[in-house]
Design a protein around this motif. Structure first.
Motif, short mmCIF file in Angstrom:
data_model
loop_
_atom_site.label_atom_id
_atom_site.label_comp_id
_atom_site.label_asym_id
_atom_site.label_seq_id
_atom_site.Cartn_x
_atom_site.Cartn_y
_atom_site.Cartn_z
N TYR A 133 116.75 31.57 -58.60
CA TYR A 133 117.21 32.00 -56.95
C TYR A 133 118.20 31.97 -57.19
CZ TYR A 133 116.48 30.28 -52.61
OH TYR A 133 116.67 30.42 -51.12
N TYR B 150 104.12 28.28 -56.80
CA TYR B 150 104.81 29.99 -57.39
C TYR B 150 103.98 29.22 -58.52
CZ TYR B 150 107.59 32.32 -53.28
OH TYR B 150 107.34 32.61 -52.30
N GLY C 210 113.16 40.61 -57.68
CA GLY C 210 112.25 40.83 -57.41
C GLY C 210 112.92 40.15 -55.64
N TRP C 211 112.14 40.21 -54.73
CA TRP C 211 113.23 40.68 -52.76
C TRP C 211 114.08 41.23 -53.27
CZ3 TRP C 211 110.06 38.44 -48.50
CH2 TRP C 211 109.10 38.30 -48.85
N THR C 212 114.17 42.48 -53.45
CA THR C 212 115.52 43.51 -52.77
C THR C 212 115.57 43.41 -51.40
OG1 THR C 212 114.27 44.73 -53.00
CG2 THR C 212 115.91 43.65 -54.90
N TRP C 213 116.27 43.73 -50.80
CA TRP C 213 117.21 43.80 -49.55
C TRP C 213 116.24 42.89 -48.80
CZ3 TRP C 213 119.60 47.67 -49.64
CH2 TRP C 213 120.30 48.98 -50.42
N TYR C 214 116.03 41.40 -49.18
CA TYR C 214 115.63 41.33 -48.45
C TYR C 214 116.17 39.55 -48.38
CZ TYR C 214 112.55 37.76 -45.81
OH TYR C 214 112.22 36.59 -44.88
N THR C 215 118.12 39.17 -49.02
CA THR C 215 118.28 37.96 -49.64
C THR C 215 119.86 37.70 -49.00
OG1 THR C 215 119.29 37.03 -51.43
CG2 THR C 215 118.96 39.88 -51.61
N ARG D 189 109.91 33.35 -58.88
CA ARG D 189 110.92 32.68 -57.60
C ARG D 189 111.20 31.09 -57.40
NH1 ARG D 189 107.86 36.33 -53.18
NH2 ARG D 189 108.05 38.12 -54.76
N CYS E 199 119.35 40.77 -55.95
CA CYS E 199 117.87 39.92 -55.61
C CYS E 199 118.14 38.72 -55.06
CB CYS E 199 117.11 40.99 -56.64
SG CYS E 199 117.16 39.96 -58.31
N ALA E 200 116.85 38.22 -54.26
CA ALA E 200 117.49 36.40 -54.42
C ALA E 200 116.09 36.14 -55.65
CB ALA E 200 115.83 36.93 -52.83
N ASP E 201 115.70 37.04 -56.35
CA ASP E 201 115.16 35.54 -57.21
C ASP E 201 114.58 36.64 -58.78
OD1 ASP E 201 112.12 35.81 -58.37
OD2 ASP E 201 112.95 36.41 -55.36
#
Length: 203
Positions: free
Chosen positions: A90, A79, A154-159, A84, A140-142
């Protein structure tokens, strides 16, 4: 120190060119109960001084990000710096920092940092919304930490950080913990709060 390379070089050391301080090692010294209390307090003071970026509303994972150092920590270096896990926020680890401050009894700091992580707070203004760029109603994840993307989620709905946010807020700041048929109340709230109420229906 978070880890060691194959040649024995430490990762997360004061002597490290990159990843000099890592919030996971600092916070889990407190959460695990393994560290000496005085050193735990120093570790979290270092998190506050070096990893909490109030101007950007971020609690970054570590600093400085991996970029040009000859050591290879693995995929994380794939990255770009500040994106991230490579020195961005994080959210799991940021919440572990909040948890650690609450476990140290610092309700003011725990609630301040918890509010920084609240996605609603990241979209208070039009400018903040355009910077954050993701939904204000889900964790969000990050969150990126380096310009020109600082503050972008970043990476909402996946954390799993949403679950940690719920647990840290309810169980550690409000201090409301149910274990089997037993209820434990041990709040760590800001000193300015006059009190709070919880409505709870058992089963």
């Amino acid at each position: 120190r978070r880890a060691w390379f194959d040649d024995g070089t430490p990762l997360g050391s004061v002597a490290s060119e990159e990843c000099r301080i890592d919030s996971i090692a600092q916070s889990w010294a407190v959460i695990s109960g393994a560290a000496d209390p005085a050193r735990s307090a120093r570790a979290m003071a270092a998190v506050d001084a070096q990893l909490v970026r109030r101007g950007d509303g971020l609690i970054v994972l570590f600093t400085p990000p991996f970029d040009h150092a000859p050591v290879d920590p693995g995929y994380i270096k794939g990255y770009p710096p500040g994106i991230r896990e490579n020195g961005g926020q994080y959210t799991h680890a940021a919440l572990w920092s909040v948890l650690a401050f609450a476990m140290l009894g610092d309700g003011d700091k725990a609630s301040e940092l918890f509010a920084m992580l609240n996605p609603i707070q990241c979209t208070r203004t039009r400018a903040a919304t355009h910077r954050y760029k993701v939904e204000p109603f889900v964790a969000c994840a990050d969150v990126y930490s380096v310009a020109p993307h600082a503050g972008r989620g970043g990476w909402t709905w996946y954390t799993g950080s949403a679950g940690w946010m719920h647990r840290v807020g309810l169980e550690r700041i409000l201090g409301f913990r149910q274990r089997g048929a037993a209820l434990h109340i041990d709040p760590c709230v800001p000193r300015a709060w006059p009190g709070f109420e919880i409505s709870f229906r058992y089963h």
